[in-house]
Design a protein around this motif. Structure first.
Motif: not given
Length: 236
Positions: A11, A51-52, A74-75, A77, A82
């Motif tokens: 992040i 990130c999604y 890929s994460e 979140v 976000l």
């Protein structure tokens, strides 16, 4: 597993990329939004991190599968995370980091010799929305190359990418340390049929429709207030 901490190193990477200096040093873009992600996937762009949110995952399963296949990491979140990594007030649920490269070299493409070359050069353009619009329009009319002067708005700004409606990924772009020098380099490629350089100006008797674009052409677009600089005009 849902990532919920904004202190997570991943992040922090996103948040640092909101700074132009970091984007340039690392050669990375910050992509926000479904449409940008879709266009980046279409262009075959790889993602360092994706990130999604849970809602976005539920509503875009097909695009998510394609994006994950093109991602190193890929994460999933939380909405709070976000919001912390996005630059928009109301992010639509997906943000990604992708590599980019803008060269200052004016590379020759063999297809220029077989089709009328059409290029656009921007001189000290300042508004990210205007640059995004130029990118979008240039892609629509199949411009071969967009040249950006060093004192123009940063093309990696998230606002530029959004204003381009994703066409950023489909247009060849070059940085120019000195626009007259870059124009001279381009002219060297066109000897049989010389390159015409067309400067936009409010003080002219010619309109856009009076120009013959069947010969190699480079269109100059200047600053929103001052127009094309005198130095660049002298090279047109």
């Amino acid at each position: 597993m849902v990532l919920t901490s904004i202190r997570n190193p991943v992040i922090k990477r996103f948040r640092k990329l909101q700074q132009a200096k970091v984007r340039h040093q690392q050669g990375q873009l910050l992509l926000e939004g479904t449409h940008l992600l879709e266009e980046a996937c279409r262009a075959g762009l790889g993602f360092d991190v994706l990130c999604y949110s849970l809602d976005w995952q539920d509503n875009h399963s097909g695009l998510l599968s394609r994006a994950i296949a093109q991602s190193q990491r890929s994460e999933l979140v939380s909405d709070a995370v976000l919001a912390a990594i996005a630059t928009t007030v109301n992010p639509d649920g997906v943000v990604a980091i992708a590599p980019y490269q803008l060269s200052s070299a004016v590379a020759w493409d063999e297809h220029f010799a077989n089709t009328p070359f059409l290029g656009v050069a921007v001189d000290a353009l300042q508004d990210p929305g205007n640059l995004g619009t130029i990118i979008r329009t240039a892609t629509a009319v199949e411009v071969d190359m967009l040249v950006l002067s060093r004192n123009s708005v940063d093309p990696t700004q998230p606002k530029v990418l959004r204003a381009s409606a994703g066409q950023w990924f489909h247009l060849a772009m070059r940085n120019s340390e000195h626009l007259p020098t870059t124009m001279a380099q381009l002219r060297q490629y066109f000897r049989a049929v010389p390159l015409q350089v067309i400067a936009t100006s409010p003080n002219t008797h010619l309109s856009y429709w009076d120009i013959d674009y069947c010969q190699p052409s480079l269109i100059l677009v200047g600053n929103e207030g001052a127009g094309v600089s005198d130095e660049v005009l002298a090279s047109a």
